[in-house]
Every structure is written in structure tokens, then in C-alpha cells.
Write an enzyme that holds these catalytic residues in place. Sequence first.
Site, PDB file in Angstrom:
ATOM      1  N   HIS A  53     -46.136 -31.432  12.505  1.00 29.11           N
ATOM      2  CA  HIS A  53     -46.158 -32.886  12.721  1.00 29.11           C
ATOM      3  C   HIS A  53     -46.058 -33.199  14.215  1.00 29.11           C
ATOM      4  O   HIS A  53     -46.803 -34.038  14.735  1.00 29.11           O
ATOM      5  CB  HIS A  53     -44.977 -33.569  12.013  1.00 29.11           C
ATOM      6  CG  HIS A  53     -45.035 -33.538  10.534  1.00 29.11           C
ATOM      7  ND1 HIS A  53     -43.961 -33.104   9.776  1.00 29.11           N
ATOM      8  CD2 HIS A  53     -45.998 -33.894   9.653  1.00 29.11           C
ATOM      9  CE1 HIS A  53     -44.275 -33.209   8.500  1.00 29.11           C
ATOM     10  NE2 HIS A  53     -45.512 -33.677   8.396  1.00 29.11           N
ATOM     11  N   LYS A  84     -40.231 -41.405  -5.203  1.00 29.25           N
ATOM     12  CA  LYS A  84     -39.921 -39.977  -5.264  1.00 29.25           C
ATOM     13  C   LYS A  84     -38.543 -39.713  -4.672  1.00 29.25           C
ATOM     14  O   LYS A  84     -38.122 -40.379  -3.742  1.00 29.25           O
ATOM     15  CB  LYS A  84     -40.957 -39.173  -4.476  1.00 29.25           C
ATOM     16  CG  LYS A  84     -42.335 -39.190  -5.090  1.00 29.25           C
ATOM     17  CD  LYS A  84     -43.257 -38.292  -4.313  1.00 29.25           C
ATOM     18  CE  LYS A  84     -44.659 -38.322  -4.880  1.00 29.25           C
ATOM     19  NZ  LYS A  84     -45.573 -37.491  -4.107  1.00 29.25           N
ATOM     20  N   ARG A 105     -54.515 -29.535   7.434  1.00 25.87           N
ATOM     21  CA  ARG A 105     -54.120 -28.136   7.570  1.00 25.87           C
ATOM     22  C   ARG A 105     -55.173 -27.204   6.997  1.00 25.87           C
ATOM     23  O   ARG A 105     -55.576 -26.244   7.619  1.00 25.87           O
ATOM     24  CB  ARG A 105     -52.793 -27.880   6.856  1.00 25.87           C
ATOM     25  CG  ARG A 105     -51.626 -28.594   7.496  1.00 25.87           C
ATOM     26  CD  ARG A 105     -50.440 -28.545   6.588  1.00 25.87           C
ATOM     27  NE  ARG A 105     -50.819 -29.260   5.365  1.00 25.87           N
ATOM     28  CZ  ARG A 105     -50.136 -29.249   4.248  1.00 25.87           C
ATOM     29  NH1 ARG A 105     -49.040 -28.564   4.148  1.00 25.87           N
ATOM     30  NH2 ARG A 105     -50.530 -29.931   3.197  1.00 25.87           N
ATOM     31  N   SER A 117     -43.788 -29.689   4.860  1.00 31.47           N
ATOM     32  CA  SER A 117     -42.377 -30.028   4.649  1.00 31.47           C
ATOM     33  C   SER A 117     -41.864 -29.400   3.361  1.00 31.47           C
ATOM     34  O   SER A 117     -40.719 -28.944   3.287  1.00 31.47           O
ATOM     35  CB  SER A 117     -42.204 -31.548   4.587  1.00 31.47           C
ATOM     36  OG  SER A 117     -42.522 -32.126   5.825  1.00 31.47           O
TER      37      SER A 117
END
Length: 169
Positions: free
Chosen positions: A17, A41, A90, A128
Site C-alpha cells: 500500500h 465486515k 497485484r 492485508s
Amino acid sequence: MRIAIYPGVFDPITLGHLDVIQRSCKLFDKVIVAVAQDPSKERLFTLGERVELVRTSIKDLPRVEVKTFDGMLVEFARQQGACAIVRGLRVVSDFEQEFQMSMMNKKLAGELETIFLMAATEYCFLSSRVVRQVASVGGCVKGLVPPVVESALKAKFNRLKHIRAAIKS
């Protein structure tokens, strides 16, 4: 002033990040790291903790601000006067979801561009979720997250371990 929004949950912020944030600073006059509230969440870190970890991690980047948002990203971007949304990619599997989101954002706010930055090679595997998984079993996350996040992860999982032990006894 060219303002970009870099949105995410950042639970927690990783060196991947930070790489995207630093590279975005070369393209825009100001970068706003937009930490999503997303109450749907369960998160490891609270919104306040995530914001503080991001702020501490970007403290040496003068043209970067940290703000929270809830709801439509394009509305937040408009409120901030942004011209672009920055997203990191990514792996190829990221592209499909990110492309779909960028097309919807373009439909909702045609004036906003989405800029995709490919992850640096050393971070293309990093997420993460993976960091949380490794840290949850006591694995080393040094070199994957800023030092402040490494410490916060250790403290969080130590607390959770003590709570679980207290519940069992």
C-alpha cells in the site's frame, strides 16, 4: 491542484500500500488515503486504529492526507475535489474486479479517472489478509508492513490470545 483518492480498508496497511501511495505522489499534487468504514465486515483493527496506523505510516509524506469515508466512493471523491481514483493491482485476478468497479465508477462519475498502478515485484504476493493470517499464528511480518503495524499486530494477537485463554479457563 490534481487530487487523487487511494481508497481501501487497510486492515492493516502494508508496504505494498505504501509503495502505491508513494508512487501516486509522483503523479498527483495531493493524495488522500481514504479508509473505508465498511461496517458490513468484521475487521481486526477498528476504524480508528486503522486510521492511526495509516497516519503514522505516511507521516513523512507531506502531500498525503488520511480521511475516512462511508458510502459511495465517487461521492466522496467529488466532495474532495478529486480527479482520479488510484487502485493497485497485484496479480491478474485483481484486474477483473478492479476493472468492473472502475467501469461502474466511470458510469456514476464520468469526470473521475481510475488509475491502475501495478504492484512492485516485491509486493505482488502481499495482501492485508495474508499479513493477518501470518501474524495470527505468530509468524514474522517484518518487511511486509511498517514497524508500527508489526507492533500493533503483535499486541492485537497477544490480547486475543489472552482473551481466548481466559474464556477457556
